[in-house]
Design an enzyme around this catalytic site. Structure first.
Site, PDB file in Angstrom:
ATOM      1  N   SER A  64       0.829  -1.213   0.000  1.00 59.40           N
ATOM      2  CA  SER A  64       0.000   0.000   0.000  1.00 59.40           C
ATOM      3  C   SER A  64       0.859   1.257   0.000  1.00 59.40           C
ATOM      4  CB  SER A  64      -0.908   0.027   1.239  1.00 59.40           C
ATOM      5  OG  SER A  64      -1.763  -1.079   1.280  1.00 59.40           O
TER       6      SER A  64
HETATM    7  N1  SAH Z   1      -1.160  -4.703   4.031  1.00 60.06           N
HETATM    8  C1  SAH Z   1      -0.480  -5.017   2.798  1.00 60.06           C
HETATM    9  C2  SAH Z   1      -1.305  -4.629   1.581  1.00 60.06           C
HETATM   10  C3  SAH Z   1      -1.300  -5.690   0.554  1.00 60.06           C
HETATM   11  S1  SAH Z   1      -2.498  -5.528  -0.733  1.00 60.06           S
HETATM   12  C4  SAH Z   1       0.897  -4.402   2.748  1.00 60.06           C
HETATM   13  O1  SAH Z   1       1.196  -3.536   3.604  1.00 60.06           O
HETATM   14  O2  SAH Z   1       1.701  -4.770   1.896  1.00 60.06           O
HETATM   15  C5  SAH Z   1      -3.878  -6.404  -0.061  1.00 60.06           C
HETATM   16  C6  SAH Z   1      -3.652  -7.837   0.312  1.00 60.06           C
HETATM   17  O3  SAH Z   1      -4.912  -8.398   0.699  1.00 60.06           O
HETATM   18  C7  SAH Z   1      -3.131  -8.736  -0.819  1.00 60.06           C
HETATM   19  O4  SAH Z   1      -1.960  -9.375  -0.409  1.00 60.06           O
HETATM   20  C8  SAH Z   1      -4.273  -9.736  -1.045  1.00 60.06           C
HETATM   21  O5  SAH Z   1      -3.833 -11.017  -1.418  1.00 60.06           O
HETATM   22  C9  SAH Z   1      -4.954  -9.749   0.327  1.00 60.06           C
HETATM   23  N2  SAH Z   1      -6.343 -10.204   0.346  1.00 60.06           N
HETATM   24  C10 SAH Z   1      -7.318  -9.956  -0.570  1.00 60.06           C
HETATM   25  N3  SAH Z   1      -8.472 -10.566  -0.198  1.00 60.06           N
HETATM   26  C11 SAH Z   1      -8.212 -11.205   0.986  1.00 60.06           C
HETATM   27  C12 SAH Z   1      -8.987 -12.016   1.875  1.00 60.06           C
HETATM   28  N4  SAH Z   1     -10.269 -12.317   1.618  1.00 60.06           N
HETATM   29  N5  SAH Z   1      -8.390 -12.497   2.983  1.00 60.06           N
HETATM   30  C13 SAH Z   1      -7.089 -12.226   3.260  1.00 60.06           C
HETATM   31  N6  SAH Z   1      -6.307 -11.479   2.459  1.00 60.06           N
HETATM   32  C14 SAH Z   1      -6.857 -10.968   1.336  1.00 60.06           C
END
Ligand code: SAH
Length: 213
Positions: A64
């Protein structure tokens, strides 16, 4: 895995940018000033680590944007010792910020590749979550509920009921809600069946998907 003075200087500039954009929470700014974001990205992209932008990581996901991480963290109003659930571990960067704020963090990721990579990486740089889980965040984590706060870091097409029900009274859920564009939404649990809702502007996230992959 180096963190040099050059990286520290670039981080300080990033903190100044976040202050200009309106972030005021000292503990959040301090965490961003401290955590080596470049180590959360593949080594070829280190020059991108301290600009205020989201960036691709493995499995078609993104780390993010720092402003978004700071904004969501600020809305959570974490106190040291709080039990916090994160949906979407991804690179682990947001998770590290929560740990730095003193939270006991439970974080769920649905992409196995990222789950494995981040589970190894975070302790290596000294950030220990209470528990990282490979699973579907739509269900929350009923065995560990209730939580002081829950943060969703993917764009949710709707607000999953289990997440609201797994909040303590007084607890806060921060979740970007919407399809193409998401509205950053804060729910505060006022009573067993009573929730206050606040909207905080538009953001763009990768989608929250159901099941594991
Ligand atoms: N907090 C992360 C942001 C990653 S982007 C960081 O700081 O890097 C969002 C993430 O949510 C992705 O890795 C994606 O695979 C995950 N995601 C999407 N749907 C999800 C779900 N239902 N349960 C768990 N993770 C999920």
């Amino acid at each position: 895995m180096k963190d040099t003075f050059k990286h520290q200087g670039m981080r300080q500039q990033l903190v100044d940018t976040l202050i200009k954009k309106g972030i005021t929470d000292k503990a959040v700014l301090n965490a961003i000033g401290k955590i080596p974001r470049h180590l959360f990205m593949d080594s070829g992209f280190i020059d991108h680590a301290y600009v205020d932008k989201a960036f691709p990581i493995a499995a078609d996901q993104t780390i993010s944007q720092p402003y978004t991480v700071a904004f969501q963290s600020e809305l959570l109003q974490i106190k040291p010792g709080d039990k916090v659930l994160e949906i979407g571990t991804g690179s682990g960067y947001q998770c590290a910020v929560l740990i730095d704020l003193g939270a006991k963090v439970y974080s769920i990721e649905r992409q196995q590749e990222l789950f494995k990579k981040t589970s190894k990486f975070l302790p290596k740089i000294g950030y220990r979550a209470k528990k990282l889980i490979f699973g579907d965040g739509y269900k929350g984590l009923p065995n560990e509920a209730p939580f002081d706060s829950i943060i969703v870091t993917a764009g949710a097409p709707f607000v999953p009921k289990p997440l609201l029900s797994q909040l303590k009274v007084g607890g806060r859920l921060v979740i970007p809600v919407g399809d193409e564009v998401q509205v950053m939404t804060l729910f505060i649990r006022k009573g067993p069946k009573e929730f206050e809702k606040h909207e905080h502007g538009e953001f763009r996230f990768v989608p929250m998907l159901e099941d594991k992959n």
